[in-house]
Design a protein around this motif. Structure first.
Motif, mmCIF file in Angstrom:
data_model
loop_
_atom_site.group_PDB
_atom_site.id
_atom_site.type_symbol
_atom_site.label_atom_id
_atom_site.label_comp_id
_atom_site.label_asym_id
_atom_site.label_seq_id
_atom_site.Cartn_x
_atom_site.Cartn_y
_atom_site.Cartn_z
ATOM 1 N N LEU A 163 7.243 0.156 -13.073
ATOM 2 C CA LEU A 163 6.914 1.562 -12.857
ATOM 3 C C LEU A 163 6.142 1.713 -11.553
ATOM 4 N N VAL A 164 6.547 2.679 -10.734
ATOM 5 C CA VAL A 164 5.760 3.016 -9.540
ATOM 6 C C VAL A 164 4.546 3.798 -10.022
ATOM 7 N N HIS A 165 3.412 3.123 -10.075
ATOM 8 C CA HIS A 165 2.200 3.716 -10.656
ATOM 9 C C HIS A 165 1.412 4.518 -9.628
ATOM 10 N N THR A 166 1.297 3.970 -8.416
ATOM 11 C CA THR A 166 0.490 4.606 -7.371
ATOM 12 C C THR A 166 1.116 4.344 -6.008
ATOM 13 N N MET A 167 1.076 5.347 -5.132
ATOM 14 C CA MET A 167 1.432 5.164 -3.732
ATOM 15 C C MET A 167 0.284 5.718 -2.890
ATOM 16 N N HIS A 214 9.566 4.964 1.969
ATOM 17 C CA HIS A 214 8.728 6.031 2.519
ATOM 18 C C HIS A 214 9.256 7.423 2.196
ATOM 19 N N GLN A 215 10.558 7.595 2.201
ATOM 20 C CA GLN A 215 11.116 8.937 2.077
ATOM 21 C C GLN A 215 11.528 9.323 0.666
ATOM 22 N N GLN A 216 11.857 8.327 -0.165
ATOM 23 C CA GLN A 216 12.421 8.684 -1.468
ATOM 24 C C GLN A 216 11.733 8.058 -2.681
ATOM 25 N N LEU A 217 11.070 6.933 -2.516
ATOM 26 C CA LEU A 217 10.378 6.327 -3.655
ATOM 27 C C LEU A 217 9.174 7.192 -4.022
ATOM 28 N N ARG A 218 9.003 7.444 -5.293
ATOM 29 C CA ARG A 218 7.926 8.328 -5.735
ATOM 30 C C ARG A 218 7.255 7.782 -6.994
ATOM 31 N N VAL A 219 5.997 8.171 -7.181
ATOM 32 C CA VAL A 219 5.247 7.794 -8.376
ATOM 33 C C VAL A 219 5.997 8.285 -9.616
ATOM 34 N N GLY A 220 6.088 7.421 -10.625
ATOM 35 C CA GLY A 220 6.778 7.754 -11.859
ATOM 36 C C GLY A 220 8.180 7.190 -11.937
ATOM 37 N N MET A 221 8.757 6.789 -10.791
ATOM 38 C CA MET A 221 10.079 6.179 -10.811
ATOM 39 C C MET A 221 9.979 4.755 -11.346
ATOM 40 N N THR A 222 11.045 4.246 -11.908
ATOM 41 C CA THR A 222 11.108 2.849 -12.323
ATOM 42 C C THR A 222 12.230 2.164 -11.563
ATOM 43 N N LEU A 223 12.053 0.879 -11.318
ATOM 44 C CA LEU A 223 13.090 0.110 -10.645
ATOM 45 C C LEU A 223 12.934 -1.364 -10.987
ATOM 46 N N ARG A 251 3.387 -1.339 -12.033
ATOM 47 C CA ARG A 251 2.905 -1.813 -13.324
ATOM 48 C C ARG A 251 4.101 -1.915 -14.267
ATOM 49 N N PRO A 252 3.976 -2.671 -15.352
ATOM 50 C CA PRO A 252 5.103 -2.779 -16.286
ATOM 51 C C PRO A 252 5.553 -1.411 -16.764
ATOM 52 N N ALA A 253 6.883 -1.220 -16.810
ATOM 53 C CA ALA A 253 7.427 0.082 -17.195
ATOM 54 C C ALA A 253 7.375 0.306 -18.700
#
Length: 323
Positions: free
Chosen positions: A9-13, A85-94, A26-28
């Protein structure tokens, strides 16, 4: 096969410097455990646009269930850093890979000298935190074009001040010239271990300087392999696979990795750019190898014990791999 992945999980940017963001994963889900990691390690991000990119971990190696990477918006981006930089956002998972380490920190060294160039500060910052945590003598040199393009400056400065770490800054814009590594590294103990991560010209200068100064323990981490645009072989050759018993022809313009996959084999791989180390394969015997990765040292290349089959080639056979 591709390397096993973890669901993250993208927790913070966070904005860290001009053109640089940090991304905390962090773990999703509760059932996912992030493996422990060592200073110098990196992870692969499997981005939604289909690209796989490797980034060094910069948070303390004592952290559990948290991976932090720093990403510079590369002016020559082929889609990886630009996507972050342009598309990854907090809350996304990968999917991300488990950490791998091609830039090992010798924690028992009598002294460590850390040299960072630009975004190359990420593994160096991790190493600095580790060495301070275990009470080992360390000093750091941080180079960048300008102060505003240098990430983690305040945190590095605070840690150095609190722990009496010798910290040297070099900003090209202020000095009017690139760093004089010979002057900066001269006079150090020959038993010290030296580490550098940064752009290719800086790494080349660092290796040359350490060799001239007689420093045997010089370590580098490269962002990219030297030549990944196209395999250089002009004639087809055959790879003998010792474990599977297969013989696979590698035609001109094609990588060993892709040839093996097309032949029904499933070698471990990830970035296909010679920088992640996932496809490192043991060489049983070889005539002449052209190493094109960004991982192996000159000594390791000369020893010809392993190769990165995604970018390296065989100029003269036979080539037998432990696969």
């Amino acid at each position: 096969m591709s390397s096993p992945t973890l669901n993250a999980l993208v927790h913070t940017m966070r904005y860290e410097a001009e053109g640089i963001v940090s991304v905390e994963f962090r773990p999703a889900s509760p059932e996912v455990d992030f493996p422990a990691f060592e200073a110098g390690s990196h992870i692969d991000l499997h981005l939604p646009n289909g690209l796989v990119r490797s980034y060094s971990l910069c948070n303390p190696a004592s952290d559990r269930q948290r991976y932090v990477v720093g990403v510079a918006n590369d002016r020559k981006s082929r889609g990886g850093s630009r996507y972050v930089h342009q598309q990854l956002r907090v809350g996304m998972t990968l999917p991300i890979s488990a950490p791998r380490n091609n830039f090992h920190l010798e924690e028992g060294a009598e002294r460590s000298v850390l040299v960072a160039g630009g975004i190359g500060v990420t593994p160096i910052w991790c190493m600095l935190q580790r060495l301070v945590a275990i009470g080992k003598p360390v000093e750091m040199i941080y180079c960048a074009r300008t102060r505003k393009e240098a990430a983690f400056c305040d945190a590095i400065e605070a840690l150095a001040r609190e722990n009496k770490v010798v910290l040297t800054w070099h900003f090209d814009a202020d000095k009017g010239a690139p760093p004089d590594l010979a002057a900066m590294l001269g006079g150090k103990s020959a038993g010290s271990h030296f580490y550098c991560c940064g752009p290719a010209p800086m790494l080349d200068a660092f290796e040359k300087t350490c060799e001239q100064l007689g420093y045997a323990n010089a370590h580098v981490e490269r962002f990219a392999a030297a030549h990944v645009e196209a395999p250089s072989a002009t004639e087809a050759y055959v790879v003998e696979c010792a474990k599977s018993g297969k013989s696979v022809e590698v035609p001109p313009g094609k990588s060993i990795l892709d040839s093996l996959i097309d032949a029904g084999l499933n070698p471990d791989h990830s970035c296909k750019e010679g920088v992640c180390g996932a496809c490192e394969t043991k060489i049983v015997s070889a005539g002449e190898i052209e190493h094109r990765d960004g991982i192996l040292t000159k000594a390791e290349r000369a020893a010809n014990k392993t190769m990165m089959i995604c970018v390296s080639q065989c100029r003269r056979g036979p080539l037998v791999l432990d696969i």
